[in-house]
Enzyme design. Structure first.
Site, PDB file in Angstrom:
ATOM      1  N   GLU A 232     -46.612 -30.307  45.279  1.00 37.97           N
ATOM      2  CA  GLU A 232     -45.912 -30.825  44.093  1.00 37.97           C
ATOM      3  C   GLU A 232     -45.535 -29.681  43.167  1.00 37.97           C
ATOM      4  OE1 GLU A 232     -47.029 -33.753  40.282  1.00 37.97           O
ATOM      5  OE2 GLU A 232     -48.408 -33.528  41.969  1.00 37.97           O
ATOM      6  N   ASP A 234     -44.243 -29.379  39.508  1.00 36.86           N
ATOM      7  CA  ASP A 234     -43.933 -30.033  38.236  1.00 36.86           C
ATOM      8  C   ASP A 234     -43.066 -29.101  37.402  1.00 36.86           C
ATOM      9  OD1 ASP A 234     -45.379 -32.358  38.738  1.00 36.86           O
ATOM     10  OD2 ASP A 234     -47.248 -31.470  38.029  1.00 36.86           O
ATOM     11  N   GLU A 237     -43.097 -31.597  32.584  1.00 33.98           N
ATOM     12  CA  GLU A 237     -43.906 -32.719  32.092  1.00 33.98           C
ATOM     13  C   GLU A 237     -43.969 -32.543  30.592  1.00 33.98           C
ATOM     14  OE1 GLU A 237     -47.105 -34.342  34.902  1.00 33.98           O
ATOM     15  OE2 GLU A 237     -47.402 -32.171  34.941  1.00 33.98           O
ATOM     16  N   HIS A 248     -48.427 -27.087  41.984  1.00 34.36           N
ATOM     17  CA  HIS A 248     -49.669 -27.525  42.617  1.00 34.36           C
ATOM     18  C   HIS A 248     -49.475 -27.376  44.127  1.00 34.36           C
ATOM     19  CE1 HIS A 248     -51.158 -30.040  39.085  1.00 34.36           C
ATOM     20  NE2 HIS A 248     -49.861 -30.069  38.841  1.00 34.36           N
TER      21      HIS A 248
END
Length: 458
Positions: A232, A234, A237, A248
């Site tokens: 993942e 990101d 956010e 991640h």
């Protein structure tokens, strides 16, 4: 997503996730244009669309309209076991605007937090970008590339998260790998991320009903025996009070079903196959509390542009991912990323493995990011292709404090890494946010991707 329960915390009513296809509601994907740019800044408009994640959809018996899942409970008669449930239940089309508050206009996507629909009240949403065939997910390989978008989160208060990120889902939503999955990408199947969420109703073409436990604090959510894991990235956010960019990584490639220790739940957080903490760059957490927020250097009270660059060691698309850079554009001005001012750390303004290692040491955090391969592993995920996700959600487990407040709440706020934003530790309670800010929205627009330096005017 940062907390161990972030994806368990998506709260919504009338959610469902099925593997057969229903015919009671037409499925029409909202159109969304994006731009692919080339060196020199010339960009081509691509006509695309978005699809709602199946976890939100009406799930009913294939032979009629009886719910397979109501509130946070499965119908045991229709769903006596995982495979039979997949055979008996159909996921249906979605009324994107009327039920879910999802609208598009040209190159802009608006996600409304609370939508009072004709049959239920919906909280939050998650959508994926589809390719030009309107049947498969658009796949992104962003090494030695940049991804740029405009965001308006001026109406997104403490406790909410307007997220834009990439996950290593199957291009067809898992249809070819799992024959029980008849719905595929067209109906938003196959979600995964590094939190290995257990709230997904169907994983690997089977209902996740084994040991299903209804949530104690969310009347519309629960968790099953299995989680669904994958790498993942990101990119964004955020709410109007804070933002983080966080890679991640996992020890597996592609969407992978987990159970037991591999999921990394609870006390086994650092024993699983994925890095749940990630390596985050949050300007406030990294020491600059004047950089991003209402009226600050990056002024969240109005729209601005977010540019994320994925640099490789040899400046080629086949090289090893070595750095993730961030800059902003607002009111015609290019704004360099903030720099770290944390004792014991050098002055970093981007994510590198050196930054991540220094941050983990300074904050006293477990370095599972390095253990699972760091940025090179993130680059390998882009080599496989990743799916673009955009969502808005609140947090039933940690009240989003990990993004915009002091977290953990029992730690000294003056300790490095604990303070992550200006919001009160009493903020972000879903019931409060849902009742006080039902009109909250996030708008993502002007999505562009291409070679480094091609998507914005410097």
């Amino acid at each position: 997503m940062f907390p161990s329960v972030a994806l368990l915390s998506l709260s919504f009513l009338a959610i469902a996730y099925g593997q057969q296809v229903g015919t009671l509601t037409a499925e029409t994907h909202p159109k969304l244009s994006v731009s692919q740019c080339s060196t020199g800044g010339s960009c081509q408009t691509l006509q695309r669309s978005v699809v709602l994640d199946s976890n939100w959809r009406w799930l009913h018996e294939t032979s009629g309209s009886t719910n397979c899942y109501t509130g946070n409970t499965w119908d045991a008669t229709i769903c006596p076991d995982p495979v039979t449930c997949a055979e008996n239940c159909a996921v249906d089309g979605a009324d994107y605007s009327g039920t879910y508050g999802i609208t598009t206009s040209g190159n802009a996507l608006t996600l409304k937090f609370v939508t009072n629909g004709p049959y239920s009240t919906n909280i939050g949403s998650r959508v994926y970008l589809l390719s030009d065939d309107d049947e498969n997910y658009e796949m992104f390989s962003l090494k030695n590339q940049e991804f740029t978008f405009d965001v308006d989160m001026s109406q997104l208060p403490c406790g909410l998260n307007g997220a834009l990120y990439f996950v290593e889902m199957d291009q067809d939503g898992g249809m070819s790998r799992f024959p029980n999955n008849k719905a595929g990408s067209k109906y938003g199947t196959g979600y995964c991320d590094t939190q290995c969420p257990h709230d997904i109703k169907f994983i690997n073409g089977e209902a996740n009903i084994l040991n299903w436990t209804s949530s104690a604090n969310d009347p519309n959510a629960g968790s099953g025996q299995y989680g669904t894991c994958c790498n993942e990235m990101d990119v964004w956010e955020a709410n109007s009070n804070g933002a983080a960019v966080t890679p991640h990584v996992c020890s597996v490639q592609g969407q992978t079903r987990c159970e037991g220790t591999d999921c990394g739940d609870g006390d086994e957080r650092y024993d699983g196959i994925c890095d749940k903490d990630g390596c985050d760059f949050n300007s406030w957490r990294m020491g600059d509390q004047t950089f991003l927020g209402s009226g600050l250097t990056v002024d969240t009270s109005s729209k601005f542009t977010v540019v994320t660059q994925f640099m490789t060691s040899d400046n080629t698309t086949s090289g090893t991912l070595s750095e993730i850079r961030r800059l902003y554009v607002q009111n015609g001005q290019v704004i360099a990323n903030s720099k770290t001012t944390i004792p014991g750390m050098d002055s970093f303004d981007s994510i590198t493995d050196d930054f991540c290692n220094a941050q983990k040491t300074a904050f006293g955090d477990t370095n599972s990011f390095e253990k699972l391969g760091g940025l090179p592993t993130m680059g390998e995920a882009f080599d496989q292709g990743m799916v673009l996700v955009m969502s808005v959600w609140d947090d039933h487990e940690a009240n989003m404090l990990w993004l915009d407040s002091d977290y953990p709440t029992d730690a000294n706020p003056s300790s490095p890494g604990v303070s992550r934003g200006p919001c009160a530790t009493s903020s972000g309670v879903p019931a409060t946010v849902e009742s006080q800010s039902p009109g909250a929205t996030v708008v993502f627009s002007n999505l562009k991707f291409g070679p480094i330096g091609s998507t914005y005017a410097s």
